[in-house]
Design an enzyme around this catalytic site. Sequence first.
Site, PDB file in Angstrom:
ATOM      1  N   TYR A  48       0.920  -1.292  -0.030  1.00 50.99           N
ATOM      2  CA  TYR A  48      -0.001   0.002   0.106  1.00 50.99           C
ATOM      3  C   TYR A  48       0.750   1.118  -0.006  1.00 50.99           C
ATOM      4  CZ  TYR A  48      -3.196   3.520   1.209  1.00 50.99           C
ATOM      5  OH  TYR A  48      -4.000   4.584   1.341  1.00 50.99           O
TER       6      TYR A  48
ATOM      7  N   ASP B 201       9.216   2.595   0.333  1.00 51.01           N
ATOM      8  CA  ASP B 201       8.318   3.187   0.935  1.00 51.01           C
ATOM      9  C   ASP B 201       8.273   2.657   2.442  1.00 51.01           C
ATOM     10  OD1 ASP B 201       6.077   4.149   1.924  1.00 51.01           O
ATOM     11  OD2 ASP B 201       4.570   3.370   0.340  1.00 51.01           O
TER      12      ASP B 201
ATOM     13  N   LYS C  42       3.814   8.429   9.289  1.00 50.14           N
ATOM     14  CA  LYS C  42       3.542   8.020  10.639  1.00 50.14           C
ATOM     15  C   LYS C  42       4.499   8.473  11.744  1.00 50.14           C
ATOM     16  CE  LYS C  42       0.815   4.579   8.213  1.00 50.14           C
ATOM     17  NZ  LYS C  42       0.838   4.071   7.153  1.00 50.14           N
TER      18      LYS C  42
END
Length: 434
Positions: free
Chosen positions: A145, A237, A265
């Site tokens: 994702y 990523d 995050k």
Amino acid sequence: MIQFAGHSTAFDRALSLMPGGVNSPVRSFAAVGGAPVFIERAEGAWLESVDGRQLIDLVGSWGAAILGHGHPAVRDAIRAQSENTVSIGLASPRESDLAEEIIARVPSVQRVRFVNSGTEAVMSALRLARHVTGRRRIVRFEGGYHGHADALLSGAGSGVSTLGLDGEEYDATSDVTILPYNDIDAVKRVFDRIGAEIAGVILEPISGNMGVVPGDHPWLRALRNLTRRSGSVLIFDEVMTGFRVADGGAQSLLGVHADLTTLGKVIGGGLPVGAFGGSADLMDQIAPAGPVYQAGTMSGNPLTMAAGLAALRALDESAYAALERAGKRLQAGLEQAIQDSGFTACVQRQGSMLTLFPGLARVQSFSDANLVNRRQFSRFFHAMLRRGVHLPPSPHEAWFVSLAHDDEIIDAIVDAAAASLRELRDLSTKETTS
Ligand SMILES: *Cc1c(COP(=O)(O)O)cnc(C)c1O
């Protein structure tokens, strides 16, 4: 869909105001049934719901809350910064503070640009990769994702797979090649055929968005070599894994370095954030140093920078050692509970992120992860919730342990899991005998 709990007032209200009652699909209980728990307060490893229930949290703001909720250093930094500036839309030293910290700690990053989400970070990194190579094609992997940009949703993990959407209708471009995760031969074949067309390869070096599935070392090395040889940009990523699995992220743990790295995050200390970085040569192609336009009104806002810096400073060597110990204790406890219950499931972990896959013995790819027993997961999720443990409401997500998850809390999670697994076993025995 099985309804496990009645709709709460808070959920009814939200449903009438926002699509599905949420602002991100992963928060909904669409995959497990019932109404999401609405949270009023979070402290340490604990959540308090609007109706006053205390729950142990394993969602951890999807990984951001690595110190535990409301860590004093982060709270103080936000409070102190808010006395000076909240949002200015102008340059401030707080941006350099956090940039310095990241550059010192992520091996392949010499320059960084802050954005407001992981989605933005990835979009910008891809634009940069396309600019510097003069090529269009992006290679990515099933179950990864990388945010909700159009070209990146087909075959994606996280909420896309959780909700059973394939994302194909969003696949706005034919310039994306999607390959199975951890499959060296598939990558080699594509590079043999069209290596010279590939602008960039993007991947989660340790996947968290189909559940925790570490990238095999030979596969990662092959990606590094193939991209180097063909002049493509290797993009890690690390929005989830950055400063989560290790100081400096998966690349410092694995010893395989990317050309561009995306972060998010953890680096925002719980406030909205994203970042991308790489060598000075590459990054200085970004405007205004170079021609690749990338901008954001709120980017690098001082509150986020201050919170992020406080969080990263608290993440020293002993913090990562403690996170590893907590993750290990949880894994061992869960594996024992699985064995005792006679239930088929496996636990896959990297540091403080871990996934229990019901019905599976090992997961190496998205096609493995898709064999997970979703019905059993839903039951397990609700059995845990009844016992006061809030898991991510999806079988394709990582559970996040924080520094606030002490031995006592880990053991309470394990006890809840043991009881929940026994309950599931008894239920399925009853179903097969009746
Ligand atoms: C969460 C995540 C994103 C998206 O970040 P947002 O801040 O939600 O846009 C991208 N990539 C990975 C690996 C992620 O885990």
